[in-house]
Design a protein around this motif. Structure first.
Motif, PDB file in Angstrom:
ATOM      1  N   PHE A 155      -1.227  22.159  -7.201  1.00 57.44           N
ATOM      2  CA  PHE A 155      -0.158  21.269  -6.761  1.00 57.44           C
ATOM      3  C   PHE A 155      -0.305  20.900  -5.294  1.00 57.44           C
ATOM      4  N   LYS A 212      -0.226   5.311   5.177  1.00 54.49           N
ATOM      5  CA  LYS A 212       0.282   4.000   4.780  1.00 54.49           C
ATOM      6  C   LYS A 212       1.632   3.717   5.427  1.00 54.49           C
ATOM      7  N   LEU A 259      13.104  14.635  -7.393  1.00 54.05           N
ATOM      8  CA  LEU A 259      12.422  14.086  -6.220  1.00 54.05           C
ATOM      9  C   LEU A 259      11.303  13.148  -6.651  1.00 54.05           C
ATOM     10  N   LYS A 306      -2.094  13.328  -1.460  1.00 48.86           N
ATOM     11  CA  LYS A 306      -1.181  12.205  -1.678  1.00 48.86           C
ATOM     12  C   LYS A 306      -0.299  11.961  -0.460  1.00 48.86           C
ATOM     13  N   SER A 315       4.213  10.987  -8.445  1.00 50.26           N
ATOM     14  CA  SER A 315       3.596  11.593  -9.635  1.00 50.26           C
ATOM     15  C   SER A 315       3.104  13.003  -9.343  1.00 50.26           C
ATOM     16  N   ALA A 316       2.798  13.268  -8.077  1.00 51.24           N
ATOM     17  CA  ALA A 316       2.312  14.599  -7.717  1.00 51.24           C
ATOM     18  C   ALA A 316       3.459  15.593  -7.534  1.00 51.24           C
ATOM     19  N   GLU A 317       4.604  15.068  -7.230  1.00 53.23           N
ATOM     20  CA  GLU A 317       5.755  15.922  -6.936  1.00 53.23           C
ATOM     21  C   GLU A 317       6.183  16.706  -8.184  1.00 53.23           C
ATOM     22  N   ASP A 318       6.459  18.010  -7.999  1.00 50.58           N
ATOM     23  CA  ASP A 318       6.826  18.795  -9.183  1.00 50.58           C
ATOM     24  C   ASP A 318       8.330  18.913  -9.376  1.00 50.58           C
ATOM     25  N   ASN A 319       9.062  18.511  -8.383  1.00 46.37           N
ATOM     26  CA  ASN A 319      10.506  18.468  -8.566  1.00 46.37           C
ATOM     27  C   ASN A 319      10.868  17.162  -9.263  1.00 46.37           C
ATOM     28  N   SER A 339       1.092   4.398  -2.671  1.00 51.32           N
ATOM     29  CA  SER A 339       0.897   5.818  -2.390  1.00 51.32           C
ATOM     30  C   SER A 339       2.185   6.601  -2.584  1.00 51.32           C
ATOM     31  N   ALA A 340       3.326   5.933  -2.414  1.00 49.31           N
ATOM     32  CA  ALA A 340       4.592   6.614  -2.703  1.00 49.31           C
ATOM     33  C   ALA A 340       4.689   6.913  -4.196  1.00 49.31           C
ATOM     34  N   ILE A 372      18.636  13.689  -5.945  1.00 52.54           N
ATOM     35  CA  ILE A 372      17.624  14.730  -5.732  1.00 52.54           C
ATOM     36  C   ILE A 372      18.315  16.069  -5.532  1.00 52.54           C
ATOM     37  N   LEU A 381      11.501   4.845  -5.016  1.00 51.13           N
ATOM     38  CA  LEU A 381      11.223   4.347  -3.665  1.00 51.13           C
ATOM     39  C   LEU A 381      10.027   3.404  -3.712  1.00 51.13           C
ATOM     40  N   LEU A 392      11.018   9.329  -5.677  1.00 51.91           N
ATOM     41  CA  LEU A 392       9.855   8.776  -4.994  1.00 51.91           C
ATOM     42  C   LEU A 392       9.290   7.568  -5.734  1.00 51.91           C
ATOM     43  N   MET A 419       2.179   7.447  -6.119  1.00 54.17           N
ATOM     44  CA  MET A 419       1.251   8.555  -6.330  1.00 54.17           C
ATOM     45  C   MET A 419       1.891   9.871  -5.931  1.00 54.17           C
ATOM     46  N   LEU A 420       2.529   9.846  -4.801  1.00 53.93           N
ATOM     47  CA  LEU A 420       3.189  11.049  -4.319  1.00 53.93           C
ATOM     48  C   LEU A 420       4.250  11.472  -5.323  1.00 53.93           C
ATOM     49  N   ASN A 426       0.822  -1.206   0.000  1.00 52.12           N
ATOM     50  CA  ASN A 426       0.000   0.000   0.000  1.00 52.12           C
ATOM     51  C   ASN A 426       0.855   1.254   0.000  1.00 52.12           C
ATOM     52  N   PHE A 427       1.868   1.217   0.812  1.00 52.01           N
ATOM     53  CA  PHE A 427       2.748   2.375   0.861  1.00 52.01           C
ATOM     54  C   PHE A 427       3.430   2.588  -0.481  1.00 52.01           C
ATOM     55  N   ASP A 458      -3.301  18.650  -4.495  1.00 50.00           N
ATOM     56  CA  ASP A 458      -3.014  17.285  -4.927  1.00 50.00           C
ATOM     57  C   ASP A 458      -1.972  16.641  -4.009  1.00 50.00           C
ATOM     58  N   TYR A 459      -0.929  17.396  -3.812  1.00 54.72           N
ATOM     59  CA  TYR A 459       0.185  16.886  -3.022  1.00 54.72           C
ATOM     60  C   TYR A 459      -0.261  16.553  -1.612  1.00 54.72           C
TER      61      TYR A 459
END
Lengths: 667, 403
Positions: free
Chosen positions: B210, B224, A508, B217, A501-505, A495-496, A666, A515, A512, A498-499, A491-492, B213-214
Motif C-alpha cells: 500500500f 501535479k 477517502l 501516487k 484508487s490507491a487509497e485504502d480508506n 493523478s488524484a 470521509i 475530487l 479523492l 490514481m491516488l 493532469n492533477f 503504491d501510495y
C-alpha cells in the motif's frame, strides 16, 4: 489643363474661374449621369475596347439633350432608347464593366440620400464627375464651353445640365462636339429650369425611372433616381464641392474611370457629415439594419494553393438590397480586396475604413498543411470572428454601406479574384513600396498643427495604441497561462484519481476520485475561460489595435491633404515671383502666360485648402464616431466578458458545493 | 491584504498535520523568525508543565540545521526504529521570490511606475508568505514531536528546546554529505535485497504494498498539484499586470470620454479586487490546502516507509541470526552467543512490529482526518471565493448596464 491627363494626384483641370466651373458642373453632372447610365446598359451587352472615340454620337448626344430639354418623362424613354445604340459609350466601360455595374447600383439609395445625407452629397458628386469629365478631354475642348457658360445668368446655369450633358457626351466621344453641344444650352435656358422645378417636386422622378427600370435590370433604375437627385440637388449650387475633383482627376484621364469617379466620390462629402452624425446616432441606438455573419470556414483545395472560404450571410431590412436574407461564399483574399477598394476610395477623404484581420502566413500555412490541431482550429475561429466583426463594422458605417463594392461583396455570387492581396504578388510589392514611401513622407512632413484638437487626438490615439498593444500582449499571456492551468488541472485530476484508487480508506478514496472529477470539470471551465479570454477579450483588443491604425491612417491622409495645399501655395508663390521678374524684365509676351499660371495656381490653392478643410472635418467626425462606437462596443464586450466569467464562477460554486458533502463524508 | 494573507497562511498550515493531541503539558510554537541572508533564525518558544524542564516557559534561537540535526539524531536512535519519525522540515527556499524580485528589478524600466509598485508589493507579499510558511513547517515538526508520547521524552529533543545557547550544530561537511548519499544508496540496495525476505505478517505485507503504491501516487499528485498551483499563480500575476495596464489606460484616456473611462476603471477595479485577489487566494489556498497537504503526507509516507524498511531490516537480521544459530548448533560452537543474538533480534523485531503496527494505524487515521479536514476546508474556500467573485461580477455587470 495639360495636367489633366496625368495620373498623378495634384493636376487641376481648369484655370478658369471656379465659379463658372461650378455652375457648369452642375449641369455637366446631369449629362454625365445619363452617359453613365447608358454606359451601364450597353456595357452589359458589349464590352469593347477603350480609346475608341468616334464622332458620330455627337448628333445623338445633342438629340438626347434636346429630348431632355423637352421634359424629363420623355427624355427618359428617349434615353433608354438611345442607350442601346451608342457602343462608343460602351467602350468607355471596357474592363471596368463590373465596376460600372456596381457604380450604377451605388446611387440606388439616392432617395435615401435626400433625407439622410442631404443635398450636398449629391452636389459634390455632380461637380466631381463633371470635373472629371471636363478634365478628361483635352483642355481646349472643355475650356470652351465653360467660357461660354461664364457670365450667363443663373437660369442658364441651371439649364446647364442639359447643355453640359451634350457637351459632356461629346467630350467623351471626342473633342469635336464640344462647341456644338455648348450651344444648345444657351439657346434653351428656360426649359431646363422647368425641369428642375418638376424634378424638385420629385414626384415624377421615380416614375420615369421605373420606365427605364423595366428595360434594364433593377440595378439600373437607381441610376435614374440618382440622376434626378443630383439635378435637384444641384439647384443650390455648392461651392465647397470642388474638392472632389482633385481626387477624381487622376481617373479622369481615362474616361471610363471618370464615370465611376462620381459614385466613388459620393461617399465622403463634407457637408453630409452633420447628417451622418445624426444618422449614426440613430444607428447606434437602433439595432443594425444589416446583420452580417461569417460562418462555416472551409478549406478549399490542397497544399499551398489551399485557401479558406467563408459563408457570408446578410440579413437586412434595408430596401437597397434585393433580398432580406442572402448568402455568398467569399475567400479570405476577397475580404482583403474589399478593404483595398474601400480604403483606396475613402481613405484619402479622411474616412476611417475598418481594417480586416491581417494575412498570417504562419497561421495559414498550418491550416494549409492540414494539421488538425487545436491551434489551427483556434486560428481559423479567430479569423472567422475577426472577419465577421470587420464586415459588420463596414456595413455599420452609413457611408461605407452605400458603397457599391460593399454591396457587391455581400450580394454578388461571383467576385473577380482579388489579386492585389496576394502576399508576394507584384502588386503587393508595389504596395509595400508605397507604404515605405508613405512612411518616409510621414517622417519628413512636419506639420505645424493649427488645430489643437487634432494634435490632442493624435496623441491620444497613439498612447491608446501603445496601451492596447501592451494589454493585448498581457491578455495573450493570460490565455497561455490559462491553457497551462487547464492542462495542469487535467493532469492533477488524473493523478488524484490514481491516488484515490490507491487509497485504502473507502470514504477517502471516494472523496479523492470525486475530487478528480471536480478537477476534471474545472479543467473544462478553465479551457472555456481561455476561449473567452481569447475571443471576447484578446480579439476585442486586437480589433481596436487595428482600428486605431485606421484612425492614424485618417490622420495621415489629412496631413497629406495639408501637404498638398502647402505645396500648391509654395508653387503659387514661385509663379508670382516669376511674374514679378517678367514684369521687371518687361517681357509682355510671357507675362500673360505667367498670369494665367498664377490664376491657375490660385485656384489650386483655394481648392487644396478646401480639400484640407473637408478632410479635416471628415476626420474629426469620423474620430468622434469611432470613439462613440468604441465606447459602446467596449462596454458591450466587457459586459459580455464579465457575464461569461460570472457563469464560470457559478459553475465552480456548483462543483465545489457538490464536492463538499463527499469531503465531509470521509471518516 | 498582505497581513490577512499571511495570517491565513499560518492558520491553514497548522491544520496540515492535525491529530496533534491536545496535551497542554508541552506547547511549542515559533512566534518569531529572522531572515539573515541564507540563514533563518527561528525563535522556538516552549511552555511546559513537565518537570523534566527547568523552567515552565522559555525561548531559544534555532536554525534550520538544528532541526535537521534533531531529525537525524531521532532517526539514528535505535529505540525509535519502530516509530514514524516526523519528516524533517524542508530547507527554506526563498529562491523563487528572490529571483522574481531580481527579474522585476531588471524589468523596471519597461514598466510603468504603478505597475512596478504593484508587482513589488505582490512579490513582497509572496516573499513574506513563503517565509511564514517556512516558519510553520518547522513549527509543525516540533509540534508533532511534542505530541508524540515517546518522542516528546527524547533527551535530544529536550535539549533542542531548552539549551539557551547556540546549538552550533556543525554543518555537514562534504564527506558526511557523501556519506549520507552513500548510506541512501546502501539503503536502497538493501531494500531490494531484503525484499526477498518472506514477510511473516500480513498486516505489514499489505501495508508495504500500500505504502509503496501510495507513495508513488501521492508523489505524482503532489508534482501535479504544484504545477497547477503555479499556473494559478501565473494567472494571478497576469491579472495584476492587466489591472495595472488598464489602470494607466483609463488614467490616460481623455477626460471627454467618461463612459470609456468608467468602463475601464470598473473593469480594472474588478480585476484588481476580484480576480487578482481571489485568484491569488485560490492559488494560495490550493497551495496550502492541497499541495501542502500532499507534500506533507508525501514526506510522512516516506517516514512510514523508512519505518517499514527498518522493520524489514530487523526481520532480515532475525532470519540471519536464525541461520547463524543453526550453523552454530551444527558446529556446536558459540551456541549460546548465537542464541543470545537470535533472541535479541527476535525481540527487536517484535518490538518493531508491535510499535510499527501501532504507528501505522495511527498514521492512517491521522492521514484520513487530515485529508478530510483539508479537503473540506478547500472546498469551502473555493465556494467562498467563487461566491465572492460572483458578487463582485454581478455588481460590475449591474453598474455597467446601469450606465
Amino acid at each position: 489643363m495639360a495636367s489633366s491627363s496625368e495620373r498623378s494626384p495634384p493636376p487641376f483641370p481648369d484655370t478658369e474661374d471656379q465659379d463658372v466651373l461650378d455652375s457648369e458642373e452642375v449641369g455637366g453632372r446631369d449629362s454625365d449621369e445619363d452617359d453613365g447610365e447608358e454606359l451601364f446598359m450597353s456595357a452589359s451587352n458589349t464590352p469593347l475596347t477603350k480609346q475608341d472615340t468616334p464622332t458620330s454620337p455627337d448628333s445623338q448626344a445633342s438629340d438626347l439633350m434636346e429630348d431632355l430639354s423637352v421634359g424629363p418623362p420623355s427624355s427618359q424613354t428617349e434615353k433608354s432608347a438611345a442607350s442601346s445604340s451608342p457602343e462608343e459609350f460602351v467602350d468607355l466601360t471596357n474592363n471596368l464593366e463590373s465596376r460600372v455595374a456596381a457604380e450604377s447600383s451605388s446611387p440606388e439609395p439616392s432617395d435615401e440620400f435626400f433625407d439622410i445625407l442631404g443635398s450636398e452629397t449629391q452636389k459634390v458628386e455632380v461637380e466631381a464627375s463633371v470635373k472629371a469629365d471636363s478634365g478628361a478631354p483635352q483642355s481646349k475642348a472643355s475650356s470652351r464651353p465653360e467660357k461660354g457658360l461664364f457670365g450667363e445668368p443663373d437660369e442658364d446655369l441651371f439649364g446647364g445640365p442639359l447643355g453640359a450633358m451634350s457637351k459632356k457626351t461629346t467630350e467623351n466621344e471626342g473633342k469635336s462636339g464640344t462647341a456644338k453641344a455648348a450651344g444648345p444650352t444657351f439657346s434653351k435656358p428656360t426649359e431646363p429650369a422647368d425641369i428642375f422645378t418638376e424634378e424638385a417636386a420629385a414626384t415624377t422622378v421615380p416614375r420615369t425611372s421605373n420606365t427605364v427600370n423595366s428595360k434594364a435590370n433593377g440595378v439600373h433604375s437607381e441610376e435614374d433616381l440618382f440622376t434626378e437627385a443630383t439635378v435637384e440637388l444641384s439647384l443650390d449650387s455648392p461651392r465647397s464641392s470642388r474638392k472632389n475633383e482633385e481626387t477624381s482627376k487622376p481617373s479622369a484621364s481615362s474616361s471610363s474611370s471618370s464615370l465611376s469617379a462620381p459614385a466613388r466620390q459620393a461617399k465622403p462629402p463634407p457637408a453630409a457629415l452633420e447628417e451622418l452624425e445624426d444618422e449614426e446616432e440613430a444607428e447606434l441606438e437602433d439595432k443594425f439594419d444589416v446583420l452580417v455573419s461569417v460562418k462555416d470556414p472551409e478549406k478549399v483545395g490542397d497544399g499551398m494553393n489551399a485557401y479558406m472560404a467563408y459563408k457570408v450571410s446578410t440579413e437586412t431590412t434595408l430596401p437597397m438590397f434585393r433580398n432580406k436574407l442572402f448568402t455568398v461564399r467569399r475567400r479570405f483574399s476577397d475580404f482583403l480586396g474589399l478593404y483595398e477598394k474601400l480604403s483606396e476610395k475613402h481613405g484619402p477623404n479622411g474616412l476611417i475604413v475598418p481594417p480586416p484581420p491581417e494575412k498570417s502566413i504562419l497561421g495559414m500555412t498550418k491550416v494549409k498543411v492540414g494539421k488538425e490541431d487545436s491551434s489551427s482550429a483556434d486560428f481559423v475561429e479567430r479569423r472567422r470572428g475577426a472577419l465577421e466583426r470587420y464586415l459588420q463594422r463596414v456595413v455599420n458605417h452609413p457611408l461605407l454601406l452605400q458603397d457599391p463594392d460593399v454591396r457587391e461583396f455581400l450580394e454578388k455570387d461571383e467576385l473577380p479574384r482579388a489579386v492585389s492581396t496576394q502576399t508576394l504578388s507584384g502588386a503587393g510589392f508595389l504596395k509595400m513600396i508605397n507604404k515605405a514611401t508613405d512612411a518616409v513622407s510621414k517622417m519628413t512632413i512636419k506639420m505645424n498643427e493649427s488645430d489643437a484638437w487634432f494634435e490632442e487626438k493624435l496623441q491620444e490615439v497613439e498612447s491608446a495604441d501603445q496601451h492596447f498593444r501592451k494589454l493585448h500582449a498581457l491578455v495573450e499571456s493570460l490565455v497561455v497561462h490559462r491553457k497551462e492551468l487547464s492542462l495542469n488541472t487535467a493532469n492533477f485530476a488524473k493523478s488524484a484519481a490514481m491516488l484515490g484508487s490507491a487509497e485504502d480508506n473507502t470514504a477517502l478514496s471516494r472523496a479523492l476520485s470525486q475530487l478528480a472529477e471536480v478537477e476534471d470539470k474545472i479543467e473544462q471551465l478553465h479551457q472555456d475561460q481561455a476561449a473567452y479570454d481569447t475571443f471576447s477579450f484578446a480579439e476585442l483588443i486586437a480589433d481596436y489595435i487595428r482600428l486605431l491604425g485606421a484612425v492614424r491612417g485618417s490622420f495621415d491622409h489629412r496631413i497629406k491633404a495639408w501637404q498638398r495645399w502647402q505645396d500648391a501655395q509654395a508653387m503659387l508663390q514661385k509663379k508670382r515671383e516669376t511674374e514679378a521678374k517678367l514684369l521687371w524684365a518687361n517681357k509682355p509676351d510671357k507675362l500673360q502666360q505667367a498670369k494665367d499660371e498664377i490664376v491657375e495656381w490660385e485656384a489650386r490653392v483655394t481648392q487644396f485648402e478646401r480639400d484640407f478643410e473637408r478632410v479635416s472635418a471628415t476626420v474629426r467626425k469620423e474620430v468622434l464616431r469611432f470613439e462613440k462606437q468604441r465606447t459602446k462596443n467596449f462596454k458591450r464586450q466587457i459586459t459580455k466578458y464579465l457575464e461569461l466569467l460570472l457563469q464560470s464562477q457559478q459553475q465552480l460554486i456548483k462543483y465545489w458545493e457538490a464536492f463538499l458533502p463527499e469531503a465531509k463524508a470521509i471518516a | 491584504f498582505q497581513f490577512i494573507g499571511i495570517e491565513h497562511v499560518v492558520k491553514t498550515l497548522r491544520s496540515v498535520s492535525v491529530d496533534l493531541n491536545n496535551d497542554a503539558s508541552l506547547l511549542i510554537d515559533i512566534p518569531d523568525a529572522l531572515c539573515e541572508r541564507d540563514k533563518v533564525k527561528f525563535t522556538v518558544h516552549t511552555k511546559t508543565t513537565l518537570s523534566s524542564f527547568q523552567k515552565p516557559e522559555f525561548s531559544v534561537p534555532r536554525q534550520h540545521e538544528d532541526f535537521i540535526w534533531l531529525h537525524d539524531t531521532l532517526v539514528e536512535t535505535e529505540d525509535y526504529a519502530g516509530l514514524i519519525i516526523p519528516p524533517a522540515p524542508p530547507k527554506p527556499d526563498f529562491e523563487s521570490p528572490r529571483e522574481k524580485m531580481h527579474k522585476l528589478g531588471e524589468g523596471e524600466a519597461t514598466m510603468t511606475k504603478e505597475e512596478y509598485t504593484k508587482m513589488k508589493q505582490e512579490l513582497e507579499a509572496e516573499y513574506l508568505a513563503v517565509f511564514k510558511k517556512t516558519v510553520q513547517v518547522h513549527e509543525v515538526f516540533l509540534q508533532r514531536l511534542s505530541s508524540h508520547p515517546v518522542l516528546s521524552k527524547d533527551r535530544n529533543f529536550q535539549i533542542f528546546l531548552e539549551y539557551d545557547q547556540d546549538l552550533s550544530v556543525r554543518r555537514k561537511n562534504a564527506k558526511e554529505m557523501f556519506g549520507g548519499f552513500f548510506k541512501n544508496m546502501v539503503k536502497s540496495a538493501d531494500e531490494v535485497l531484503i525484499a526477498g525476505v518472506k514477510e511473516v505478517d500480513d498486516f505489514f505485507e499489505q501495508e508495504k504494498t500500500f505504502l509503496l503504491d501510495y507513495f508513488s501516487k501521492i508523489k505524482e499528485a503532489t508534482a501535479k498539484a504544484e504545477k497547477m498551483t503555479r499556473s494559478h499563480k501565473n494567472i494571478a500575476d497576469d491579472y495584476i499586470r492587466l489591472s495595472a495596464t488598464l489602470n494607466s489606460l483609463s488614467a490616460e484616456e481623455s477626460t471627454n470620454y467618461y463612459i470609456i473611462k468608467f468602463c475601464l476603471k470598473l473593469f480594472q477595479n474588478f480585476l484588481r479586487v476580484c480576480l487578482k485577489k481571489v485568484e491569488g487566494r485560490v492559488a494560495s489556498d490550493e497551495e496550502l490546502k492541497l499541495t501542502e497537504l500532499l507534500r506533507y503526507y508525501m514526506r510522512d509516507i516516506q517516514a512510514a516507509k523508512d519505518l517499514l524498511y527498518r522493520r524489514a531490516r530487523a526481520l532480515a537480521d532475525y532470519e540471519n541470526s536464525n541461520k547463524a544459530l543453526d550453523k552454530a548448533r551444527l558446529k556446536g560452537k558459540d551456541v549460546s552467543q548465537a542464541e543470545e543474538h537470535q533472541k535479541r533480534c527476535l525481540q527487536k523485531f517484535d518490538t518493531l512490529s508491535e510499535s510499527g503496527k501501532k504507528e501505522l494505524t495511527n498514521f492512517k487515521a491521522r492521514r484520513v482526518v487530515a485529508f478530510r479536514k483539508n479537503l473540506v476546508e478547500m472546498a469551502e474556500l473555493e465556494v467562498k471565493h467563487a461566491k465572492n467573485n460572483m458578487t463582485l461580477l454581478q455588481g460590475c455587470i449591474e453598474l455597467l448596464s446601469g450606465n
